[in-house]
Design an enzyme around this catalytic site. Structure first.
Site, PDB file in Angstrom:
ATOM      1  N   TRP A  36      -3.198  -2.607  -1.410  1.00  0.00           N
ATOM      2  CA  TRP A  36      -2.995  -4.048  -1.554  1.00  0.00           C
ATOM      3  C   TRP A  36      -3.904  -4.676  -0.499  1.00  0.00           C
ATOM      4  O   TRP A  36      -3.695  -4.507   0.695  1.00  0.00           O
ATOM      5  CB  TRP A  36      -1.532  -4.417  -1.295  1.00  0.00           C
ATOM      6  CG  TRP A  36      -1.229  -5.859  -1.526  1.00  0.00           C
ATOM      7  CD1 TRP A  36      -0.885  -6.439  -2.714  1.00  0.00           C
ATOM      8  CD2 TRP A  36      -1.226  -6.917  -0.551  1.00  0.00           C
ATOM      9  NE1 TRP A  36      -0.664  -7.790  -2.532  1.00  0.00           N
ATOM     10  CE2 TRP A  36      -0.873  -8.113  -1.234  1.00  0.00           C
ATOM     11  CE3 TRP A  36      -1.488  -6.975   0.811  1.00  0.00           C
ATOM     12  CZ2 TRP A  36      -0.781  -9.338  -0.584  1.00  0.00           C
ATOM     13  CZ3 TRP A  36      -1.398  -8.202   1.459  1.00  0.00           C
ATOM     14  CH2 TRP A  36      -1.039  -9.369   0.758  1.00  0.00           C
ATOM     15  N   ARG A  61       3.681  -0.699  -4.843  1.00  0.00           N
ATOM     16  CA  ARG A  61       3.463  -1.106  -3.450  1.00  0.00           C
ATOM     17  C   ARG A  61       2.112  -1.783  -3.238  1.00  0.00           C
ATOM     18  O   ARG A  61       1.838  -2.305  -2.166  1.00  0.00           O
ATOM     19  CB  ARG A  61       3.499   0.126  -2.535  1.00  0.00           C
ATOM     20  CG  ARG A  61       4.788   0.860  -2.552  1.00  0.00           C
ATOM     21  CD  ARG A  61       5.783   0.084  -1.752  1.00  0.00           C
ATOM     22  NE  ARG A  61       7.080   0.694  -1.853  1.00  0.00           N
ATOM     23  CZ  ARG A  61       7.865   0.927  -0.813  1.00  0.00           C
ATOM     24  NH1 ARG A  61       7.470   0.617   0.380  1.00  0.00           N
ATOM     25  NH2 ARG A  61       9.036   1.443  -0.990  1.00  0.00           N
ATOM     26  N   GLU A  97      16.007 -19.334  -6.295  1.00  0.00           N
ATOM     27  CA  GLU A  97      15.700 -17.960  -6.723  1.00  0.00           C
ATOM     28  C   GLU A  97      15.175 -17.943  -8.160  1.00  0.00           C
ATOM     29  O   GLU A  97      14.245 -17.182  -8.476  1.00  0.00           O
ATOM     30  CB  GLU A  97      16.955 -17.083  -6.556  1.00  0.00           C
ATOM     31  CG  GLU A  97      16.837 -15.653  -7.035  1.00  0.00           C
ATOM     32  CD  GLU A  97      15.754 -14.832  -6.341  1.00  0.00           C
ATOM     33  OE1 GLU A  97      15.167 -15.283  -5.351  1.00  0.00           O
ATOM     34  OE2 GLU A  97      15.469 -13.722  -6.841  1.00  0.00           O
ATOM     35  N   GLU A 138       6.697 -16.056  -9.778  1.00  0.00           N
ATOM     36  CA  GLU A 138       5.990 -14.829  -9.378  1.00  0.00           C
ATOM     37  C   GLU A 138       5.580 -13.960 -10.560  1.00  0.00           C
ATOM     38  O   GLU A 138       4.591 -13.235 -10.462  1.00  0.00           O
ATOM     39  CB  GLU A 138       6.762 -14.030  -8.320  1.00  0.00           C
ATOM     40  CG  GLU A 138       8.037 -13.402  -8.764  1.00  0.00           C
ATOM     41  CD  GLU A 138       8.780 -12.726  -7.620  1.00  0.00           C
ATOM     42  OE1 GLU A 138       8.135 -12.266  -6.667  1.00  0.00           O
ATOM     43  OE2 GLU A 138      10.009 -12.663  -7.691  1.00  0.00           O
ATOM     44  N   ASN A 157      -2.232   2.285   5.945  1.00  0.00           N
ATOM     45  CA  ASN A 157      -1.426   1.102   5.613  1.00  0.00           C
ATOM     46  C   ASN A 157      -1.286   0.293   6.892  1.00  0.00           C
ATOM     47  O   ASN A 157      -1.055   0.867   7.957  1.00  0.00           O
ATOM     48  CB  ASN A 157      -0.013   1.494   5.168  1.00  0.00           C
ATOM     49  CG  ASN A 157       0.009   2.176   3.818  1.00  0.00           C
ATOM     50  OD1 ASN A 157      -1.008   2.260   3.154  1.00  0.00           O
ATOM     51  ND2 ASN A 157       1.176   2.665   3.433  1.00  0.00           N
ATOM     52  N   GLY A 158      -1.351  -1.021   6.789  1.00  0.00           N
ATOM     53  CA  GLY A 158      -1.183  -1.861   7.981  1.00  0.00           C
ATOM     54  C   GLY A 158      -2.426  -2.690   8.234  1.00  0.00           C
ATOM     55  O   GLY A 158      -3.310  -2.793   7.372  1.00  0.00           O
ATOM     56  N   HIS A 205      15.133 -38.558  -5.764  1.00  0.00           N
ATOM     57  CA  HIS A 205      14.478 -38.847  -4.479  1.00  0.00           C
ATOM     58  C   HIS A 205      13.013 -38.424  -4.480  1.00  0.00           C
ATOM     59  O   HIS A 205      12.383 -38.398  -3.434  1.00  0.00           O
ATOM     60  CB  HIS A 205      15.226 -38.149  -3.343  1.00  0.00           C
ATOM     61  CG  HIS A 205      16.634 -38.638  -3.201  1.00  0.00           C
ATOM     62  ND1 HIS A 205      16.936 -39.902  -2.734  1.00  0.00           N
ATOM     63  CD2 HIS A 205      17.816 -38.060  -3.512  1.00  0.00           C
ATOM     64  CE1 HIS A 205      18.245 -40.056  -2.744  1.00  0.00           C
ATOM     65  NE2 HIS A 205      18.805 -38.953  -3.215  1.00  0.00           N
ATOM     66  N   LYS A 265      11.578 -16.377  -9.168  1.00  0.00           N
ATOM     67  CA  LYS A 265      11.396 -15.337 -10.196  1.00  0.00           C
ATOM     68  C   LYS A 265      10.384 -15.807 -11.226  1.00  0.00           C
ATOM     69  O   LYS A 265       9.476 -15.080 -11.600  1.00  0.00           O
ATOM     70  CB  LYS A 265      12.711 -15.020 -10.932  1.00  0.00           C
ATOM     71  CG  LYS A 265      13.739 -14.193 -10.247  1.00  0.00           C
ATOM     72  CD  LYS A 265      13.377 -12.768  -9.965  1.00  0.00           C
ATOM     73  CE  LYS A 265      12.618 -12.606  -8.684  1.00  0.00           C
ATOM     74  NZ  LYS A 265      13.290 -12.503  -7.461  1.00  0.00           N
ATOM     75  N   CYS A 315       0.833  -1.192   0.000  1.00  0.00           N
ATOM     76  CA  CYS A 315       0.000   0.000   0.000  1.00  0.00           C
ATOM     77  C   CYS A 315       0.880   1.258   0.000  1.00  0.00           C
ATOM     78  O   CYS A 315       2.041   1.205   0.387  1.00  0.00           O
ATOM     79  CB  CYS A 315      -0.948   0.094   1.190  1.00  0.00           C
ATOM     80  SG  CYS A 315      -2.057  -1.305   1.374  1.00  0.00           S
ATOM     81  N   LYS A 357       5.297  -4.869  -3.627  1.00  0.00           N
ATOM     82  CA  LYS A 357       6.656  -4.722  -3.130  1.00  0.00           C
ATOM     83  C   LYS A 357       6.597  -4.359  -1.650  1.00  0.00           C
ATOM     84  O   LYS A 357       5.765  -3.561  -1.245  1.00  0.00           O
ATOM     85  CB  LYS A 357       7.315  -3.587  -3.910  1.00  0.00           C
ATOM     86  CG  LYS A 357       8.805  -3.517  -3.746  1.00  0.00           C
ATOM     87  CD  LYS A 357       9.472  -4.188  -4.896  1.00  0.00           C
ATOM     88  CE  LYS A 357      10.975  -4.088  -4.833  1.00  0.00           C
ATOM     89  NZ  LYS A 357      11.589  -5.219  -5.513  1.00  0.00           N
TER      90      LYS A 357
END
Ligand code: F6R
Length: 617
Positions: free
Chosen positions: A74, A27, A490, A497, A100-101, A513, A494, A2, A612
């Protein structure tokens, strides 16, 4: 997560708010809104969708006025629909608030307010806060005005359990915006005859390069010509530094690139150079990291390192683990920050905790830092955002100097973090067992890395073509060993996402395995197989995949033959020591995920469901 932008000044607020929201859109991007004060009325415009949807709405229904607050969301509580977008109003409709929060006790507060006759229009926790502060304001006996709104805000926030960064606007005091923070960043941006209240000064970089960051439990009263900061309890807040924002508008614009992610991938020769700048000492054959604030004796006393972080930062920590153990000769473990904070790990005096975070605001990493500090451990931050909460609360550490990272998928911050870990490992090693010639060898290899990254970036066109071949894949597997096992993780992160393909990363030898069961023609495998001691073993695993008709893309080292006979496609990176190879092998994987996402028509910089900087638990 946010974004908040507030403005009070001589210009029209809405265009400034809209521009700020665009800069913070990464954000959170599921709905947006703003409210301004004009002719004694609140003009609120909000809608689901991107900032562009809000811009379109404002064209039809402009919001005049020189004071306003705004938000890009968000979703945490309530779906991304118009009525859940911020700002939210109180019962009287005279107060609006953005937040925000997360208000954890919102259900209990909501029940009390419903009992008192309040009705709610949204499913958000934020609307409860607006009603609560509005109610306290209406019930107060003090004369209408700034002091009364400040007191109502304080009183409301004292009833709240959870995290917040808020901006409040009331029709009775149209010349004031009130801000407060606990757990979600907020700063006052300074100007002449105008001030801003923002969750990130990046939002107002075109207007102001100076900001004062609020601390937890601070409340700010912001006016056209100044601001005052006090505590939630009503006390005088401690001293405040004015922070110069150390980047320019150009750092946060796309330039010639179609996406921020690609821009940031291509910035890596510079960002890694910046992470190394001034930190390599040939005289000492070691690294110089003054920000650690540790004497050689204190560094020698470190007998265990624990690295903590989330997502990509966690993966960089895993590379750090290999580096710190192999080069630094110190036992090292890596733990997800979300687990560290609750795990209660036994740690003794010689344990050094390293918290890694690009944003410096990730809530789990911050909580891990607080837990570690509470227990008296030396806790250092490896952060990109110099003014961030984690950087401030750690008080010491190493900055990445990567510049602003806007693409939601982290790229350049990863290589900067790995670079910092290499420097730390060199420093720890030179204090212990490493000779000066070994130290000089590492320095020489590190100095060559930025130019080698540049060469690795030249594979972009080849990778675009490879990606085109696999757009029909139903998923992807990523495998590597030792230093490149974290790169497999990683690479998978990438890819998943930004393409939404199901991807997994594993150590190559784990194949038989279990997950070999997934191998089939539309499930390509990516092998990270540079010319190191694990090369032959990786080759074996590739053969096992090929024997089951699985396509293979391999990342190999220039000059090392063998991969082209077994893999369908091979991308070569320049030769470097095995401990530095992650800084090069990650480049083709970042490019592969980028080009796959573009081929698939995904929104590369704003992938679905993500945002983000995760500032809520
Ligand atoms: C992945 C990504 C996230 C972040 C994670 C930690 O591309 O961006 O996994 O790495 O949320 O963020 P910071 O480093 O800001 O703490």
């Amino acid at each position: 997560m946010c974004g908040i932008v507030g403005y009070i000044g001589k210009s029209l607020a809405a265009p400034i708010l809209l521009d700020g929201l665009r800069r913070l859109e990464y954000r959170g991007y599921d709905s947006a809104g703003l409210a301004t004060v004009s002719d004694g009325r609140l003009e609120t415009r909000k809608c689901a969708g991107r900032i562009q949807a809000l811009a379109d709405l404002l064209k039809k229904e402009p919001a005049p006025g020189g004071v306003g607050i705004s938000h890009t969301r968000w979703a945490t509580h309530g779906r991304p629909v118009d009525e859940n977008a911020h700002p939210h109003a109180d019962g009287s409709g005279r107060l609006v608030l953005v937040h925000n929060g997360v208000i954890e006790n919102y259900q209990a507060l909501r029940a009390q307010l419903v009992e008192a006759g309040h009705t709610f229009k949204s499913q958000t926790d934020t609307e409860i806060l607006a009603h609560l502060i509005g109610k306290l304001y209406d019930e107060a006996r003090a004369p209408h005005g700034k002091a009364r709104l400040l007191e109502a805000t304080r009183a409301g926030l004292k009833q709240v359990i959870g995290t917040y960064g808020i901006a409040v606007l009331h029709l009775d005091v149209p010349e004031t915006i009130i801000g407060a923070r606990r757990g979600s960043p907020l700063a006052v941006g300074l100007g002449r005859g105008e001030h801003f209240l923002v969750s990130d000064p990046q939002a107002i970089i075109a207007h102001s390069q100076e900001a004062v960051y609020l601390k937890d439990y601070d409340v700010a009263v912001v006016g056209r010509d100044g601001f005052e900061i006090s505590t939630l309890e009503g006390g005088i807040a401690g001293s405040y530094e004015v922070t110069k924002v150390d980047f320019t508008s150009d750092d946060v614009t796309l330039g010639e690139f179609p996406h921020y992610m690609l821009k940031e991938i291509f910035e890596q020769p510079h960002s890694v150079r910046d992470a190394l700048r001034g930190r390599l000492s040939k005289d000492d054959a070691s690294a110089r990291l003054g920000g650690l604030n540790m004497t050689p004796q204190e560094l020698r006393d470190v007998d265990r390192v624990i690295i903590t972080g989330c997502g990509t930062a966690y993966h960089a920590g895993l590379v750090g683990e290999y580096l710190i153990e192999a080069l630094g000769h110190v036992p090292c473990e890596v733990e997800f920050a979300s687990e560290f904070r609750y795990r209660n790990m036994p740690m003794d005096k010689g344990t050094l905790v390293l918290a890694v975070s690009q944003s410096g605001e990730t809530i789990d990493t911050l909580a891990a830092v607080r837990e570690s500090v509470r227990k008296g451990h030396r806790t250092l931050g490896i952060c990109n955002n110099v003014a961030s909460t984690i950087a401030r609360e750690c008080g010491a550490g190493v900055y990445m100097h990567a510049g602003p990272e806007i693409g939601v998928a982290a790229t350049k911050s990863f290589t900067s973090q790995v670079t910092v870990f290499t420097l730390l490992a060199l420093l720890l090693g030179r204090i212990r067992h490493q000779s000066s010639s070994e130290g000089l060898g590492i320095i020489k290899a590190l100095e060559a890395i930025p130019a080698q990254i540049e060469r690795a970036l030249e594979t972009s066109d080849q990778i675009r073509e490879i990606a085109a071949k696999y757009v029909g894949a139903k998923g992807m597997l990523f495998m590597g060993r030792q230093y490149n096992y974290p790169i497999a993780l990683e690479g998978a992160l990438k890819m998943k996402e930004i393409t939404y393909l199901q991807c997994e990363g594993h150590p190559s030898a784990e194949l038989k395995h279990g997950f070999i069961a997934l191998i089939e023609p539309d499930m390509p495998s990516v092998f990270i197989a540079p010319d190191d001691t694990m090369f032959e073993s990786n080759l074996n695993s590739i053969e096992q995949v090929k024997a089951r008709r699985g396509p293979v893309i391999a990342i190999g080292t220039e000059g090392r033959k063998g991969l082209e006979q077994v893999a369908d496609d091979v991308v070569y990176i320049p030769r470097c020591p095995d401990y530095l190879s992650p800084l090069l092998t990650i480049i083709p994987l970042q490019l592969l995920s980028y080009h796959m996402a573009v081929h698939l028509g995904r929104d590369v910089d704003k992938p679905r469901n993500l945002a983000k900087s995760v500032t809520v638990e």
